[in-house]
Design an enzyme around this catalytic site. Sequence first.
Site, short mmCIF file in Angstrom:
data_model
loop_
_atom_site.label_atom_id
_atom_site.label_comp_id
_atom_site.label_asym_id
_atom_site.label_seq_id
_atom_site.Cartn_x
_atom_site.Cartn_y
_atom_site.Cartn_z
N PHE A 1 53.19 7.90 22.77
CA PHE A 1 53.06 9.09 23.33
C PHE A 1 52.91 9.37 24.79
O PHE A 1 52.89 10.15 25.50
CB PHE A 1 52.16 10.17 22.43
CG PHE A 1 50.77 9.54 22.65
CD1 PHE A 1 49.93 9.55 23.57
CD2 PHE A 1 50.39 8.77 21.48
CE1 PHE A 1 48.70 8.99 23.46
CE2 PHE A 1 49.18 8.05 21.46
CZ PHE A 1 48.29 8.34 22.49
N SER B 1 49.36 7.54 27.40
CA SER B 1 47.96 7.09 27.59
C SER B 1 46.75 8.22 27.66
O SER B 1 47.17 9.41 27.86
CB SER B 1 47.87 6.24 28.74
OG SER B 1 49.03 5.23 29.08
N ASP C 1 51.18 12.94 10.04
CA ASP C 1 51.16 11.29 10.65
C ASP C 1 49.37 10.72 10.28
O ASP C 1 48.80 10.21 11.21
CB ASP C 1 51.57 11.28 11.81
CG ASP C 1 51.67 9.90 12.54
OD1 ASP C 1 51.90 9.07 11.52
OD2 ASP C 1 51.70 9.59 13.64
N LYS D 1 44.66 13.00 27.24
CA LYS D 1 45.85 12.31 26.82
C LYS D 1 46.93 12.82 27.90
O LYS D 1 47.32 13.98 28.04
CB LYS D 1 46.27 12.99 25.37
CG LYS D 1 47.57 12.42 24.89
CD LYS D 1 48.07 13.00 23.69
CE LYS D 1 47.36 12.65 22.54
NZ LYS D 1 47.94 13.45 21.22
N GLY E 1 46.32 3.78 24.29
CA GLY E 1 47.78 4.37 24.59
C GLY E 1 48.88 4.15 23.45
O GLY E 1 48.17 3.48 22.60
N GLY E 2 49.92 4.65 23.47
CA GLY E 2 50.73 4.45 22.50
C GLY E 2 52.20 5.10 23.04
O GLY E 2 52.54 5.12 24.20
N LEU F 1 41.56 4.65 28.23
CA LEU F 1 40.82 4.24 26.72
C LEU F 1 41.88 3.53 25.84
O LEU F 1 41.46 2.75 24.87
CB LEU F 1 40.32 5.47 26.17
CG LEU F 1 39.41 6.16 26.79
CD1 LEU F 1 39.06 7.66 26.42
CD2 LEU F 1 37.90 5.46 27.08
#
Length: 725
Positions: free
Chosen positions: A433, A435, A546, A450, A430-431, A428
């Site tokens: 941290f 996926s 955040d 996650k 990611g970043g 879906l």
Amino acid sequence: MPEKVSVWVANRDSPVSSLESSRLTIAIDGNMVLLDDSGSAVWSTNLTTITSSTVGVILDTGNLVLAYASNTSNILWQSFDHCGNTWLPGGKLGRGKLSGGCTRLVSWKTSTDPAPGLFSLVMDPNGTSQFFFMWNSTQQYQTSGNWTGHSFSSMPEMNPTIGYPNSMYTFDYIDGANESYAVYGVKAGGLVTRFIMDVTGVINVVRWSESAKDWMVTLSKPHTQCDVYSLCGSFGVCTENAFSSCSCLRGFSEQYKDQWSKGDHTQGCRRNVALQGNNNGSRSDKFYAMVDVELPSNAQNIVATSSNQNCELACLSSRDCTAYSFNGSCSLWYKDLINLQDLSSAAIGTKGVSIQIRLAASEFSNKKNSKKLAIIITVATISVTLIVVASVFMVRKRFKEVAHVDGSLIAFRYRDVQTLTKNFSNKLGGGAFGSVFKGLLLEGTLVAVKKLEGFRQGEKQFRAEVSTLGTIRHVNLIRLLGFCSERTRKLLIYEYMPNTSLDRYLSGSSDQPVLSWSTRYQIALGIARGLHYLHERCRDCIIHCDIKPENILLSDTFMPKVADFGLAKLMEHDFSRVLTTMRGTIGYLAPEWIAGTAITTKADVYSYGMMLFEIVSGRRNAIKRQDDTVDFFPLLAVMKVTEGELDGLVDTLLDCNVNPAEVERACKAACWCVQDDEGARPSMATVVQALEGLVEFNVPPVPRSLKLLADQTTYVEFYSKLPSE
């Protein structure tokens, strides 16, 4: 108004027997007198210096006065000098140095009985400017803090100079030669408002909403109901956010059931069976364990013992000992237990300790109970057997060795997560941290998985996320359904949000629909409600750290869910700020964080304000033009708001299909949220009230930090990564 509200009662301690036949009259001596059905006086203004005929008048302020008939401005007596449970605009609340006056607010006994209750608000008799919240006139459980010149230090929401909820009110504190008092008024004509010392020991500030035809609470203190001293009385248990805050301990019943039914729990609970004592080694009394509690007040003896058994024996040695707790040291309680709180529904990491409650042995077993116990055990055994068989069948069918923990979270095996995600085949997003993958549970529920990558960062984020989201529940917070922790494999399983994250709708991408103004406004309001819950309604204050559009997920109906708690910080409500390393995202970071000072919940408020600008404009705050100049929207928005001009602030794709009043509320809220001084920023509770139209913000000043952010020489690295227009 459709419902009459009593704001002052003359004869609280001596009610008349018949309202229909009682009379309020002016006596021969000029005093105002209340007579019962027999003609006897139950209350009087009781003045001795009246020289001519008098009249009684109710002023528009709600003040009942006795004045000379020839000059009604010459007031001899007024109800404002004799407060009950309500403080009205124009009334003085304080401390008379020479004579009486209105010195305290005292709650009603119950919601229907105006007799003086146990809770009061009184100015510090020792001479400071603060007000104390008192129980039974002896025990202080909250303070307003001293007057700062604009508000009371522990109640900044009253500050009218910085756009807090009572910007529609005016507050002042006078310290004169003869009296010291606080007074408040209203700015808006026709506004009906009142301060109430409620029967629950909470001060509520309410205003009448003509549209809702109801009283709306604009401020409550204390914020947490269970912080009220002895709210549930002796041997009562307080549970925050429960249908009824108060309940009785096992082995106890309501002292006065009729009072409990009226909402008055202060008389507490009584034992069903008296303690028998432990003589000659016999165990006439026993203990039952109550886990996850905040211990009662006034542990009267701390015993240096090395074991739970020794602690138990120390309690049994005294007939008056009612409970003990062993947590490395031994605490004993004698006679009544006060302020016991049940924390079993609190978030993981915020739970309390255990306490052993002393009961008569008959409360645990007798012949009847033995028969019942045998039946219960038999039924339970059969039920457990059936459940085990069914569970084994289901586990073999698909997910093996899946376990429920903490009553709600599911602990998954890694191979089970592989199955439900089809070996992580449907990504879906990611970043930094890791996926996120789409999955499907056995019963057909879609989930988002996650997968944290990078052991050090993943482990830290994993622990933060589970401890924060483990058991808290709010419609505007993403729900954590389960997790997987096998060596370096860290996975988190959430409810699935089909409309992805908010940032997708702020990029100007043609493959995403344009969010209507009403949808945007509900998104902004929902996020504010979620943050308010984190900051003030959880057992411990949770600072998200955040807040940005990427961390706001949207359901199929575009209901917002605050997500990604990997950087969250827990802070006990007793602490005003916490020192932590800088975390979050450039462009949403509060100035104090960049300066390296300790932060408060106001860091989240700043981030929310920056994001609110983006929701209004439908784009990111900083856009780099082709000529390398930077278009910084927040500075433009604040300058326009200060000038009273809102044109050009709303997303042009909406074609002016907006609610102007809501646009103004949102823009003013955003401007106040991003003030340089964290003390000038509103709480999220205030933001919610402002967006709901219950309170109004003043025109804000222009923050210096926004001018710095708009400068091309500032945060060069940040701007170099901005999308081009």
